[in-house]
Design a protein around this motif. Structure first.
Motif, PDB file in Angstrom:
ATOM      1  N   THR A   1       0.838  -1.186   0.000  1.00  7.59           N
ATOM      2  CA  THR A   1       0.000   0.000   0.000  1.00  7.59           C
ATOM      3  C   THR A   1       0.879   1.244   0.000  1.00  7.59           C
ATOM      4  O   THR A   1       2.051   1.184   0.345  1.00  7.59           O
ATOM      5  CB  THR A   1      -0.923   0.032   1.224  1.00  7.59           C
ATOM      6  N   PHE A   2       0.311   2.355  -0.360  1.00  4.23           N
ATOM      7  CA  PHE A   2       1.060   3.606  -0.360  1.00  4.23           C
ATOM      8  C   PHE A   2       0.135   4.754   0.008  1.00  4.23           C
ATOM      9  O   PHE A   2      -1.076   4.654  -0.107  1.00  4.23           O
ATOM     10  CB  PHE A   2       1.722   3.846  -1.717  1.00  4.23           C
ATOM     11  N   SER A   3       0.755   5.840   0.446  1.00  2.00           N
ATOM     12  CA  SER A   3      -0.005   7.031   0.801  1.00  2.00           C
ATOM     13  C   SER A   3       0.888   8.259   0.620  1.00  2.00           C
ATOM     14  O   SER A   3       2.108   8.132   0.553  1.00  2.00           O
ATOM     15  CB  SER A   3      -0.529   6.935   2.241  1.00  2.00           C
ATOM     16  N   PRO A   4       0.294   9.450   0.566  1.00  2.00           N
ATOM     17  CA  PRO A   4       1.117  10.659   0.422  1.00  2.00           C
ATOM     18  C   PRO A   4       1.900  10.928   1.702  1.00  2.00           C
ATOM     19  O   PRO A   4       1.416  10.663   2.803  1.00  2.00           O
ATOM     20  CB  PRO A   4       0.092  11.764   0.153  1.00  2.00           C
ATOM     21  N   VAL A   5       3.103  11.447   1.552  1.00  2.00           N
ATOM     22  CA  VAL A   5       3.935  11.728   2.720  1.00  2.00           C
ATOM     23  C   VAL A   5       3.355  12.891   3.530  1.00  2.00           C
ATOM     24  O   VAL A   5       3.544  12.970   4.730  1.00  2.00           O
ATOM     25  CB  VAL A   5       5.406  11.988   2.302  1.00  2.00           C
ATOM     26  N   SER A   6       2.621  13.780   2.872  1.00  2.00           N
ATOM     27  CA  SER A   6       2.029  14.922   3.552  1.00  2.00           C
ATOM     28  C   SER A   6       0.516  14.892   3.364  1.00  2.00           C
ATOM     29  O   SER A   6       0.023  14.981   2.243  1.00  2.00           O
ATOM     30  CB  SER A   6       2.584  16.229   2.969  1.00  2.00           C
ATOM     31  N   SER A   7      -0.207  14.781   4.469  1.00  2.00           N
ATOM     32  CA  SER A   7      -1.668  14.745   4.363  1.00  2.00           C
ATOM     33  C   SER A   7      -2.229  16.102   3.938  1.00  2.00           C
ATOM     34  O   SER A   7      -3.304  16.179   3.363  1.00  2.00           O
ATOM     35  CB  SER A   7      -2.280  14.302   5.689  1.00  2.00           C
ATOM     36  N   SER A   8      -1.509  17.180   4.173  1.00  2.00           N
ATOM     37  CA  SER A   8      -2.014  18.505   3.790  1.00  2.00           C
ATOM     38  C   SER A   8      -1.917  18.744   2.284  1.00  2.00           C
ATOM     39  O   SER A   8      -2.685  19.522   1.732  1.00  2.00           O
ATOM     40  CB  SER A   8      -1.266  19.604   4.545  1.00  2.00           C
ATOM     41  N   HIS A   9      -0.970  18.081   1.594  1.00  2.00           N
ATOM     42  CA  HIS A   9      -0.830  18.266   0.151  1.00  2.00           C
ATOM     43  C   HIS A   9      -1.441  17.116  -0.636  1.00  2.00           C
ATOM     44  O   HIS A   9      -1.744  17.272  -1.814  1.00  2.00           O
ATOM     45  CB  HIS A   9       0.644  18.406  -0.240  1.00  2.00           C
ATOM     46  N   GLY A  10      -1.599  15.957  -0.027  1.00  2.00           N
ATOM     47  CA  GLY A  10      -2.151  14.805  -0.736  1.00  2.00           C
ATOM     48  C   GLY A  10      -1.240  14.360  -1.872  1.00  2.00           C
ATOM     49  O   GLY A  10      -0.054  14.679  -1.903  1.00  2.00           O
ATOM     50  N   PHE A  11      -1.811  13.612  -2.805  1.00  2.00           N
ATOM     51  CA  PHE A  11      -1.042  13.172  -3.971  1.00  2.00           C
ATOM     52  C   PHE A  11      -0.942  14.292  -4.989  1.00  2.00           C
ATOM     53  O   PHE A  11      -1.919  15.003  -5.237  1.00  2.00           O
ATOM     54  CB  PHE A  11      -1.710  11.961  -4.636  1.00  2.00           C
ATOM     55  N   MET A  12       0.229  14.453  -5.570  1.00  2.00           N
ATOM     56  CA  MET A  12       0.427  15.429  -6.631  1.00  2.00           C
ATOM     57  C   MET A  12       0.761  14.675  -7.907  1.00  2.00           C
ATOM     58  O   MET A  12       1.408  13.639  -7.872  1.00  2.00           O
ATOM     59  CB  MET A  12       1.549  16.386  -6.264  1.00  2.00           C
ATOM     60  N   THR A  13       0.341  15.201  -9.029  1.00  2.00           N
ATOM     61  CA  THR A  13       0.591  14.566 -10.316  1.00  2.00           C
ATOM     62  C   THR A  13       1.912  15.065 -10.875  1.00  2.00           C
ATOM     63  O   THR A  13       2.135  16.264 -10.994  1.00  2.00           O
ATOM     64  CB  THR A  13      -0.533  14.905 -11.309  1.00  2.00           C
ATOM     65  N   GLU A  14       2.786  14.124 -11.215  1.00  2.00           N
ATOM     66  CA  GLU A  14       4.036  14.465 -11.879  1.00  2.00           C
ATOM     67  C   GLU A  14       3.752  14.681 -13.356  1.00  2.00           C
ATOM     68  O   GLU A  14       3.037  13.907 -13.984  1.00  2.00           O
ATOM     69  CB  GLU A  14       5.047  13.323 -11.708  1.00  2.00           C
ATOM     70  N   GLN A  15       4.314  15.755 -13.918  1.00  2.00           N
ATOM     71  CA  GLN A  15       4.183  15.999 -15.353  1.00  2.00           C
ATOM     72  C   GLN A  15       5.570  16.080 -15.945  1.00  2.00           C
ATOM     73  O   GLN A  15       6.423  16.833 -15.457  1.00  2.00           O
ATOM     74  CB  GLN A  15       3.427  17.296 -15.628  1.00  2.00           C
ATOM     75  N   VAL A  16       5.808  15.287 -16.996  1.00  2.00           N
ATOM     76  CA  VAL A  16       7.116  15.232 -17.643  1.00  2.00           C
ATOM     77  C   VAL A  16       6.980  15.611 -19.109  1.00  2.00           C
ATOM     78  O   VAL A  16       6.156  15.038 -19.825  1.00  2.00           O
ATOM     79  CB  VAL A  16       7.730  13.818 -17.543  1.00  2.00           C
ATOM     80  N   ASP A  17       7.759  16.576 -19.546  1.00  2.00           N
ATOM     81  CA  ASP A  17       7.903  16.902 -20.965  1.00  2.00           C
ATOM     82  C   ASP A  17       9.313  16.482 -21.354  1.00  2.00           C
ATOM     83  O   ASP A  17      10.290  16.934 -20.744  1.00  2.00           O
ATOM     84  CB  ASP A  17       7.710  18.394 -21.216  1.00  2.00           C
ATOM     85  N   HIS A  18       9.416  15.586 -22.345  1.00  2.00           N
ATOM     86  CA  HIS A  18      10.709  15.001 -22.721  1.00  2.00           C
ATOM     87  C   HIS A  18      10.884  15.111 -24.229  1.00  2.00           C
ATOM     88  O   HIS A  18      10.013  14.697 -24.988  1.00  2.00           O
ATOM     89  CB  HIS A  18      10.752  13.533 -22.282  1.00  2.00           C
ATOM     90  N   LEU A  19      12.006  15.649 -24.648  1.00  2.00           N
ATOM     91  CA  LEU A  19      12.361  15.740 -26.053  1.00  2.00           C
ATOM     92  C   LEU A  19      13.723  15.092 -26.216  1.00  2.00           C
ATOM     93  O   LEU A  19      14.669  15.445 -25.491  1.00  2.00           O
ATOM     94  CB  LEU A  19      12.399  17.201 -26.512  1.00  2.00           C
TER      95      LEU A  19
END
Length: 167
Positions: A1-19
């Motif tokens: 199982t997993f959870s966010p390290v900070s309950s105040s921020h929750g999960f954040m979405t990583e966005q990657v732009d790669h060229l």
């Protein structure tokens, strides 16, 4: 199982732009050489924390935490050489050099500073990575075997305050 390290921020979405731009050339003897250059922009770079106990949380080996390490811009280049044998085995060695600039500190920085300080950056850094691999298929059983050895200048030790060289 997993959870966010900070309950105040929750999960954040990583966005990657790669060229990436690259070229390969096959030479006699089934030897392939490659060169490449790339640019990458990452917003909210994800960090996975294993074996970390948060204050007030129950520690479990089957549980891990996810956090944001911040935003990073990276440019790099790489070279590689590989060879396929007549028996179907393939061996390769690859070197990659990356220059990165951390452009925004993580919203999880306060928590990460306590539980995984090595995951925090906030400065320019250079990463050198050397990867060797061998891949083969065992003839009778069709079992695929893949062996990889990696040396990287920025592996992080969970107990250390900074990243260290390692494999």
């Amino acid at each position: 199982t997993f959870s966010p390290v900070s309950s105040s921020h929750g999960f954040m979405t990583e966005q990657v732009d790669h060229l990436e731009v690259g070229a390969e050339r096959e030479w006699a003897g089934q030897i392939v050489t490659e060169v490449r250059a790339f640019r990458q922009t990452v917003d909210d770079q994800l960090v996975t924390l294993f074996g970390v106990g948060l204050p007030g949380a129950v520690a479990s080996q089957a549980h891990y935490f996810v956090a944001s390490a911040g935003d990073v811009d990276a440019t790099g280049w790489g070279v590689g050489v590989s060879r396929t044998t007549s028996a179907g085995s393939r061996a390769s060695i690859d070197y990659t050099n990356v220059q990165s600039t951390w452009v925004r500190l993580s919203p999880d920085a306060d928590v990460l500073a306590v539980v995984a300080a090595a995951a925090l950056r906030g400065y320019d850094e250079r990463v050198d990575d050397l990867t060797a691999s061998v891949e083969s298929t065992l003839p009778v059983t069709e079992t695929r075997v893949f062996v990889i050895y990696k040396i990287n200048s920025r592996f992080a030790d969970g107990g250390a305050a900074t990243a260290r060289a390692g494999a």
